[in-house]
Design a protein around this motif. Structure first.
Motif, short mmCIF file in Angstrom:
data_model
loop_
_atom_site.label_atom_id
_atom_site.label_comp_id
_atom_site.label_asym_id
_atom_site.label_seq_id
_atom_site.Cartn_x
_atom_site.Cartn_y
_atom_site.Cartn_z
N ALA A 69 -21.60 -39.64 5.50
CA ALA A 69 -22.23 -39.62 5.02
C ALA A 69 -23.34 -38.82 6.34
N TYR A 70 -22.96 -39.30 6.80
CA TYR A 70 -23.87 -38.69 8.36
C TYR A 70 -23.81 -37.11 8.16
N ARG A 71 -22.52 -37.24 8.19
CA ARG A 71 -22.36 -35.49 8.42
C ARG A 71 -22.35 -34.37 7.23
N LEU A 72 -22.55 -35.54 6.12
CA LEU A 72 -23.17 -34.21 4.89
C LEU A 72 -24.33 -34.06 4.88
N LEU A 73 -25.25 -35.07 5.42
CA LEU A 73 -26.70 -34.94 5.61
C LEU A 73 -27.19 -34.18 6.55
N MET A 74 -26.07 -33.37 7.61
CA MET A 74 -26.39 -32.93 9.16
C MET A 74 -26.48 -31.72 8.47
N THR A 75 -25.28 -30.43 7.46
CA THR A 75 -24.91 -30.21 6.73
C THR A 75 -24.85 -29.34 5.69
#
Length: 170
Positions: free
Chosen positions: A121-127
């Motif tokens: 989830a964090y990776r999606l939010l950042m990318t």
């Protein structure tokens, strides 16, 4: 518990909101959902052993996203870590009530899935764009897992839920 190479400010203590069961000579303490998620991200790990395990799961899932190699080694370490968590928890479990229902997975496997969901989830939010439906879906899935963790830990402390026996693996 394995050394995570963390020191100083990384070992700040989180707010004392853990669910705790005090027994004669042992203590079973589950970190709160906030403590758990904070530990996975590497913040406020404190001295709660499950937070240390959660952080290591977070590191392993971050490594999976960063490298195409070593997936087998990381998967092996995740399996070992889940066993370490389950062994730690099993040594401190209260005797469940005779009518306690069986949960379908161990705490180690659940921590692994929560760490995987949070890192994703964090990776999606950042990318990608924050308004992308995949971002919402990933954070919603994480919230579902965390709710399940909260329910499970409360029920284990209350002796209303029992965990699978050690040795029950994927």
């Amino acid at each position: 518990m394995p050394s995570l190479g963390l020191k100083g400010a990384d070992l700040m203590c989180a707010a004392p909101t853990s669910l705790t069961l005090v027994m004669t000579d042992m203590r079973l303490s589950f970190p709160s959902d906030e403590e758990l998620l904070s530990a996975i991200r590497g913040h406020h790990i404190g001295d709660q052993p499950l937070c240390g395990f959660a952080r290591e799961f977070g590191i392993l899932h971050e490594q999976l996203l960063e490298t195409a190699a070593a997936h087998a080694e990381i998967a092996r370490r995740r399996d070992e870590l889940a066993v370490e968590v389950d062994t730690w928890v099993a040594a401190r479990l209260p005797v469940p009530h005779p009518n306690a229902s069986l949960h379908t997975e161990t705490v180690g496997r659940l921590l692994d899935r929560i760490a995987e969901a949070q890192v994703h989830a964090y990776r999606l939010l950042m990318t990608i764009s924050p308004d992308d439906p995949r971002v919402h879906a990933a954070w919603y899935r994480l919230a579902e897992l965390v709710d399940g963790y909260t329910d499970l830990t409360r029920e284990v402390i209350q002796r209303a839920r029992r965990l699978p026996a050690l040795g029950d693996r994927r």
